[in-house]
Design a protein around this motif. Sequence first.
Motif, PDB file in Angstrom:
ATOM      1  N   LEU A 153       8.562   6.672  -0.414  1.00 41.76           N
ATOM      2  CA  LEU A 153       7.780   6.296  -1.587  1.00 41.76           C
ATOM      3  C   LEU A 153       6.917   5.086  -1.258  1.00 41.76           C
ATOM      4  CD1 LEU A 153       7.137   6.692  -4.591  1.00 41.76           C
ATOM      5  CD2 LEU A 153       9.218   5.419  -5.134  1.00 41.76           C
ATOM      6  N   TYR A 154       5.613   5.221  -1.534  1.00 41.64           N
ATOM      7  CA  TYR A 154       4.630   4.182  -1.224  1.00 41.64           C
ATOM      8  C   TYR A 154       3.687   3.983  -2.405  1.00 41.64           C
ATOM      9  CZ  TYR A 154       5.890   4.963   3.678  1.00 41.64           C
ATOM     10  OH  TYR A 154       6.566   5.072   4.868  1.00 41.64           O
ATOM     11  N   VAL A 155       3.016   2.853  -2.387  1.00 42.97           N
ATOM     12  CA  VAL A 155       1.896   2.617  -3.291  1.00 42.97           C
ATOM     13  C   VAL A 155       0.709   2.209  -2.439  1.00 42.97           C
ATOM     14  CG1 VAL A 155       0.955   1.196  -5.154  1.00 42.97           C
ATOM     15  CG2 VAL A 155       3.350   1.915  -5.240  1.00 42.97           C
ATOM     16  N   TYR A 156      -0.428   2.865  -2.682  1.00 39.51           N
ATOM     17  CA  TYR A 156      -1.693   2.459  -2.084  1.00 39.51           C
ATOM     18  C   TYR A 156      -2.406   1.597  -3.109  1.00 39.51           C
ATOM     19  CZ  TYR A 156      -1.472   5.892   1.698  1.00 39.51           C
ATOM     20  OH  TYR A 156      -1.128   6.619   2.817  1.00 39.51           O
ATOM     21  N   PHE A 157      -2.862   0.437  -2.690  1.00 38.23           N
ATOM     22  CA  PHE A 157      -3.615  -0.474  -3.547  1.00 38.23           C
ATOM     23  C   PHE A 157      -5.091  -0.371  -3.174  1.00 38.23           C
ATOM     24  CE2 PHE A 157       0.642  -2.136  -3.189  1.00 38.23           C
ATOM     25  CZ  PHE A 157       0.953  -2.547  -4.478  1.00 38.23           C
ATOM     26  N   SER A 158      -5.955  -0.305  -4.178  1.00 36.46           N
ATOM     27  CA  SER A 158      -7.385  -0.175  -3.944  1.00 36.46           C
ATOM     28  C   SER A 158      -8.125  -1.395  -4.475  1.00 36.46           C
ATOM     29  CB  SER A 158      -7.911   1.078  -4.650  1.00 36.46           C
ATOM     30  OG  SER A 158      -9.311   1.151  -4.544  1.00 36.46           O
ATOM     31  N   THR A 159      -9.299  -1.639  -3.899  1.00 35.99           N
ATOM     32  CA  THR A 159     -10.154  -2.707  -4.405  1.00 35.99           C
ATOM     33  C   THR A 159     -10.945  -2.256  -5.625  1.00 35.99           C
ATOM     34  OG1 THR A 159     -11.875  -2.025  -2.849  1.00 35.99           O
ATOM     35  CG2 THR A 159     -10.429  -3.837  -2.164  1.00 35.99           C
ATOM     36  N   ALA A 160     -11.047  -0.940  -5.843  1.00 39.95           N
ATOM     37  CA  ALA A 160     -11.855  -0.406  -6.941  1.00 39.95           C
ATOM     38  C   ALA A 160     -11.088   0.667  -7.705  1.00 39.95           C
ATOM     39  CB  ALA A 160     -13.155   0.191  -6.384  1.00 39.95           C
ATOM     40  N   SER A 161     -11.489   0.887  -8.942  1.00 42.70           N
ATOM     41  CA  SER A 161     -10.879   1.940  -9.750  1.00 42.70           C
ATOM     42  C   SER A 161     -11.224   3.308  -9.171  1.00 42.70           C
ATOM     43  CB  SER A 161     -11.380   1.863 -11.195  1.00 42.70           C
ATOM     44  OG  SER A 161     -10.902   0.699 -11.805  1.00 42.70           O
TER      45      SER A 161
END
Length: 177
Positions: free
Chosen positions: A108-116
């Motif tokens: 289980l991972y979360v990818y974080f983005s700079t934009a919506s």
Amino acid sequence: MRYLALFRGINVGGKNTVKMKELKELFSELGFTDVSSYIQSGNILFTTDKNISEFSKEVADAFTHRFGFSVPIMYRTKAEMLILRDRLPFTAEEIAEAERQDPKMVHLYVYFSTASMSQQEVSGIGERAVVKDRDIYYLTEQSIRLSKLTTKLNKLSDGLTARNWKTVLRLTALLEE
């Protein structure tokens, strides 16, 4: 306000090496307080009265000047991390099923983005991702290194960085302290 800075692609595979001590020093030199780090993958927690639009360029420029290269930096507030933690779209049963496939792997991972990004769900054989605003929740039955889906996910945003769920929970807990 308490913030988390997530640096993409530092200290991975011997490339873009940055000592966390030096990164913490950089944040302190920029006037941030209560600066701390968590593991070597570029997670910095800090406090400031400024908002992200006031400090993000300053941090990026100072980082590039000090370390000689640039990387995307994702920021989250304590409140955003609490929401992220609480809206996990996978059930305990789905997570347990993925973990049964190979108990030695992180699933289980979360990818974080700079934009919506547009809300959507993407799936492949043995893997599933749910996109919510600036975050992607990713569950896999196999090693992330064998994923066919992560290539698609990386095309959703220019600036993405991933953390495993255990790290996400620990970072959230550190923000709550």
